[in-house]
Write a protein that holds these residues in place. Structure first.
Motif, PDB file in Angstrom:
ATOM      1  N   THR A  62      11.159  -5.538  -0.303  1.00 25.61           N
ATOM      2  CA  THR A  62      12.583  -5.187  -0.491  1.00 25.61           C
ATOM      3  C   THR A  62      12.922  -4.735  -1.927  1.00 25.61           C
ATOM      4  OG1 THR A  62      13.635  -7.290  -1.155  1.00 25.61           O
ATOM      5  CG2 THR A  62      13.231  -6.978   1.212  1.00 25.61           C
ATOM      6  N   LYS A  63      11.974  -4.815  -2.832  1.00 27.25           N
ATOM      7  CA  LYS A  63      12.275  -4.466  -4.232  1.00 27.25           C
ATOM      8  C   LYS A  63      11.879  -3.018  -4.532  1.00 27.25           C
ATOM      9  CE  LYS A  63      13.812  -8.548  -5.070  1.00 27.25           C
ATOM     10  NZ  LYS A  63      15.223  -8.794  -5.366  1.00 27.25           N
ATOM     11  N   PRO A  64      12.664  -2.347  -5.374  1.00 26.82           N
ATOM     12  CA  PRO A  64      12.416  -0.932  -5.653  1.00 26.82           C
ATOM     13  C   PRO A  64      11.183  -0.691  -6.537  1.00 26.82           C
ATOM     14  CG  PRO A  64      14.218  -1.720  -7.011  1.00 26.82           C
ATOM     15  CD  PRO A  64      13.850  -2.855  -6.095  1.00 26.82           C
ATOM     16  N   VAL A  65      10.658   0.523  -6.457  1.00 25.22           N
ATOM     17  CA  VAL A  65       9.445   0.854  -7.213  1.00 25.22           C
ATOM     18  C   VAL A  65       9.642   0.700  -8.723  1.00 25.22           C
ATOM     19  CG1 VAL A  65       8.340   2.353  -5.498  1.00 25.22           C
ATOM     20  CG2 VAL A  65       9.958   3.332  -7.112  1.00 25.22           C
ATOM     21  N   GLU A  66      10.859   0.909  -9.199  1.00 26.29           N
ATOM     22  CA  GLU A  66      11.104   0.770 -10.647  1.00 26.29           C
ATOM     23  C   GLU A  66      10.806  -0.661 -11.117  1.00 26.29           C
ATOM     24  OE1 GLU A  66      13.290   2.050  -8.457  1.00 26.29           O
ATOM     25  OE2 GLU A  66      13.119   4.177  -9.022  1.00 26.29           O
ATOM     26  N   MET A  67      11.225  -1.627 -10.312  1.00 28.13           N
ATOM     27  CA  MET A  67      10.951  -3.027 -10.679  1.00 28.13           C
ATOM     28  C   MET A  67       9.462  -3.330 -10.599  1.00 28.13           C
ATOM     29  SD  MET A  67      13.978  -5.245  -8.876  1.00 28.13           S
ATOM     30  CE  MET A  67      14.017  -6.777  -9.819  1.00 28.13           C
ATOM     31  N   LEU A 121       3.293   4.640  -6.594  1.00 30.62           N
ATOM     32  CA  LEU A 121       2.918   3.758  -7.706  1.00 30.62           C
ATOM     33  C   LEU A 121       1.440   3.955  -8.070  1.00 30.62           C
ATOM     34  CD1 LEU A 121       5.070   0.790  -6.483  1.00 30.62           C
ATOM     35  CD2 LEU A 121       5.151   1.677  -8.831  1.00 30.62           C
ATOM     36  N   PRO A 122       1.035   3.468  -9.260  1.00 29.31           N
ATOM     37  CA  PRO A 122      -0.344   3.695  -9.709  1.00 29.31           C
ATOM     38  C   PRO A 122      -1.385   3.240  -8.680  1.00 29.31           C
ATOM     39  CG  PRO A 122       0.950   2.725 -11.474  1.00 29.31           C
ATOM     40  CD  PRO A 122       1.824   2.713 -10.260  1.00 29.31           C
ATOM     41  N   HIS A 123      -2.483   3.969  -8.632  1.00 27.43           N
ATOM     42  CA  HIS A 123      -3.454   3.715  -7.575  1.00 27.43           C
ATOM     43  C   HIS A 123      -4.461   2.620  -7.892  1.00 27.43           C
ATOM     44  CE1 HIS A 123      -2.565   7.485  -4.986  1.00 27.43           C
ATOM     45  NE2 HIS A 123      -1.816   6.461  -4.696  1.00 27.43           N
ATOM     46  N   ASP A 124      -4.325   2.002  -9.072  1.00 26.42           N
ATOM     47  CA  ASP A 124      -5.189   0.834  -9.300  1.00 26.42           C
ATOM     48  C   ASP A 124      -4.498  -0.464  -8.879  1.00 26.42           C
ATOM     49  OD1 ASP A 124      -3.362   0.882 -11.383  1.00 26.42           O
ATOM     50  OD2 ASP A 124      -4.815   0.196 -12.888  1.00 26.42           O
ATOM     51  N   ILE A 125      -3.352  -0.347  -8.246  1.00 27.62           N
ATOM     52  CA  ILE A 125      -2.715  -1.541  -7.669  1.00 27.62           C
ATOM     53  C   ILE A 125      -3.512  -1.997  -6.456  1.00 27.62           C
ATOM     54  CG2 ILE A 125      -0.700  -2.343  -6.334  1.00 27.62           C
ATOM     55  CD1 ILE A 125       1.090  -0.812  -8.210  1.00 27.62           C
ATOM     56  N   ARG A 126      -3.711  -3.304  -6.370  1.00 28.55           N
ATOM     57  CA  ARG A 126      -4.309  -3.886  -5.160  1.00 28.55           C
ATOM     58  C   ARG A 126      -3.161  -4.357  -4.265  1.00 28.55           C
ATOM     59  NH1 ARG A 126      -7.758  -5.464  -9.510  1.00 28.55           N
ATOM     60  NH2 ARG A 126      -6.343  -7.196  -9.953  1.00 28.55           N
ATOM     61  N   TRP A 127      -2.993  -3.686  -3.144  1.00 29.36           N
ATOM     62  CA  TRP A 127      -1.904  -4.017  -2.226  1.00 29.36           C
ATOM     63  C   TRP A 127      -2.384  -5.026  -1.190  1.00 29.36           C
ATOM     64  CZ3 TRP A 127       2.912  -2.798  -3.330  1.00 29.36           C
ATOM     65  CH2 TRP A 127       3.168  -1.704  -4.150  1.00 29.36           C
ATOM     66  N   HIS A 128      -1.667  -6.131  -1.112  1.00 28.79           N
ATOM     67  CA  HIS A 128      -2.015  -7.182  -0.148  1.00 28.79           C
ATOM     68  C   HIS A 128      -1.012  -7.146   0.999  1.00 28.79           C
ATOM     69  CE1 HIS A 128      -4.842  -9.343  -2.918  1.00 28.79           C
ATOM     70  NE2 HIS A 128      -4.136  -8.672  -3.819  1.00 28.79           N
ATOM     71  N   LEU A 129      -1.511  -7.018   2.203  1.00 33.67           N
ATOM     72  CA  LEU A 129      -0.611  -7.098   3.352  1.00 33.67           C
ATOM     73  C   LEU A 129      -0.517  -8.566   3.769  1.00 33.67           C
ATOM     74  CD1 LEU A 129       1.156  -5.369   5.261  1.00 33.67           C
ATOM     75  CD2 LEU A 129      -0.622  -5.773   6.959  1.00 33.67           C
ATOM     76  N   ILE A 130       0.697  -9.121   3.652  1.00 35.39           N
ATOM     77  CA  ILE A 130       0.856 -10.566   3.854  1.00 35.39           C
ATOM     78  C   ILE A 130       1.699 -10.905   5.079  1.00 35.39           C
ATOM     79  CG2 ILE A 130       0.529 -11.056   1.397  1.00 35.39           C
ATOM     80  CD1 ILE A 130       3.549 -11.359   1.113  1.00 35.39           C
ATOM     81  N   GLY A 131       2.261  -9.877   5.744  1.00 37.75           N
ATOM     82  CA  GLY A 131       3.123 -10.148   6.898  1.00 37.75           C
ATOM     83  C   GLY A 131       2.428  -9.823   8.208  1.00 37.75           C
ATOM     84  N   HIS A 132       3.048 -10.228   9.296  1.00 36.47           N
ATOM     85  CA  HIS A 132       2.502  -9.976  10.639  1.00 36.47           C
ATOM     86  C   HIS A 132       2.238  -8.481  10.837  1.00 36.47           C
ATOM     87  CE1 HIS A 132       1.754 -10.252  14.861  1.00 36.47           C
ATOM     88  NE2 HIS A 132       2.779  -9.472  15.145  1.00 36.47           N
ATOM     89  N   LEU A 133       1.052  -8.168  11.326  1.00 36.25           N
ATOM     90  CA  LEU A 133       0.642  -6.774  11.511  1.00 36.25           C
ATOM     91  C   LEU A 133       0.525  -6.479  13.007  1.00 36.25           C
ATOM     92  CD1 LEU A 133      -0.499  -4.047  10.483  1.00 36.25           C
ATOM     93  CD2 LEU A 133      -2.707  -5.193  10.167  1.00 36.25           C
ATOM     94  N   GLN A 134       1.287  -5.484  13.462  1.00 33.50           N
ATOM     95  CA  GLN A 134       1.185  -5.075  14.861  1.00 33.50           C
ATOM     96  C   GLN A 134      -0.038  -4.186  15.032  1.00 33.50           C
ATOM     97  OE1 GLN A 134       5.423  -3.734  14.589  1.00 33.50           O
ATOM     98  NE2 GLN A 134       5.402  -4.253  16.768  1.00 33.50           N
ATOM     99  N   THR A 135      -0.700  -4.322  16.163  1.00 35.47           N
ATOM    100  CA  THR A 135      -1.958  -3.572  16.364  1.00 35.47           C
ATOM    101  C   THR A 135      -1.734  -2.061  16.251  1.00 35.47           C
ATOM    102  OG1 THR A 135      -1.610  -3.743  18.750  1.00 35.47           O
ATOM    103  CG2 THR A 135      -3.121  -5.301  17.764  1.00 35.47           C
ATOM    104  N   ASN A 136      -0.583  -1.577  16.709  1.00 34.61           N
ATOM    105  CA  ASN A 136      -0.367  -0.121  16.679  1.00 34.61           C
ATOM    106  C   ASN A 136      -0.130   0.421  15.265  1.00 34.61           C
ATOM    107  OD1 ASN A 136       2.134  -1.310  16.470  1.00 34.61           O
ATOM    108  ND2 ASN A 136       3.189   0.216  17.701  1.00 34.61           N
ATOM    109  N   LYS A 137       0.002  -0.483  14.282  1.00 31.04           N
ATOM    110  CA  LYS A 137       0.194  -0.017  12.902  1.00 31.04           C
ATOM    111  C   LYS A 137      -1.048  -0.156  12.022  1.00 31.04           C
ATOM    112  CE  LYS A 137       5.120  -0.365  12.908  1.00 31.04           C
ATOM    113  NZ  LYS A 137       6.257  -1.240  12.620  1.00 31.04           N
TER     114      LYS A 137
END
Ligand code: PLP
Length: 231
Positions: free
Chosen positions: A35-40, A67-83
């Motif tokens: 929910t937080k903007p890229v600037e933050m 955003l910069p591509h050396d960020i490690r993005w962690h998916l922490i929420g429920h993931l639907q199979t179709n996504k």
């Protein structure tokens, strides 16, 4: 504000590590930026954070591009199979594998693209109706089954502990997760490591560190309260 918040979280992390005789290097802070903007996020990035957590696929994908591509993005929420297909090459670690069906889809998509995907298995440690994850009783069998799928590698466990007023109330659950990782390790299952334990949020990350967390997921204490209405 962000700088002060981040400094306070880092101080608390350090103090918790010292209290239980762990090295702070064993614990990685994931700044939960949902929910937080890229600037933050950029501001927190500029303060040295490289691990960010999101719980929605679309939001992660949008931010990934901006955003910069050396960020490690962690998916922490429920993931639907179709996504799965949208996220599989963008998430550094998927924390929320909560069903065999999802694991199979991740494996299938990983094979198709010729990549390996690292995941954590989510445990609903307190047996809450509202939460995703395997029950503590199911988790060993789930790990055994998922471990046999190609191109998906289990690296540890994740839990979302109950929302409590006093962090001490969650200590029992963190101890339980740590114990589960020890039990699973002792079974020596091929392709499975228990290097990572993802547990602890703004309200209870210090207790989680004391009980063995290697990833803590902190949103509010860094970014402030979330306002879901203006998203
Ligand atoms: C939102 C969220 C967090 C962060 O919660 P805070 O209480 O804001 O620190 C951590 N983990 C998961 C899975 C979340 O969805």
């Amino acid at each position: 504000m962000l700088k002060n918040n981040l400094e306070e979280v880092r101080r608390n992390m350090e103090a918790a590590a010292v209290r239980c005789g762990r090295s702070i290097d064993e614990v990685t802070l994931i700044a939960v930026s949902k929910t937080k903007p890229v600037e933050m996020i950029q501001e927190v990035y500029d303060l040295g954070v490289r691990d960010f957590g999101e719980n929605k696929v679309q939001e992660l994908v949008d931010k990934y591009d901006r955003l910069p591509h050396d960020i490690r993005w962690h998916l922490i929420g429920h993931l639907q199979t179709n996504k799965v297909k949208y996220i599989i090459d963008k998430a550094y670690l998927i924390h929320s594998v909560d069903s065999l069906k999802l694991a199979k889809e991740i494996s299938k998509e990983a094979v198709k693209r010729g990549i390996c995907v690292n995941v954590l298995i989510e445990v609903n440690v307190a047996g809450e109706e509202s939460k995703y994850g395997f029950s503590p009783d199911e988790v060993v069998d789930a790990v055994r089954e998922i471990a046999q799928l190609p191109s998906i590698y289990i690296k540890g466990l994740m839990t979302v502990a109950p929302y409590v007023a006093v962090d001490e109330e969650n200590r029992q659950f963190f101890i339980k997760i740590k114990q589960l990782t020890v039990d699973i390790m002792q079974k020596n299952i091929d392709n499975v490591s228990m290097d990572f334990i993802s547990m602890g949020m703004s309200g209870d990350y210090e207790v989680a560190i004391e009980e063995g967390a290697t990833y803590i997921r902190v949103g509010t204490s860094i970014f402030g309260e979330r306002n879901y209405n203006i998203k």
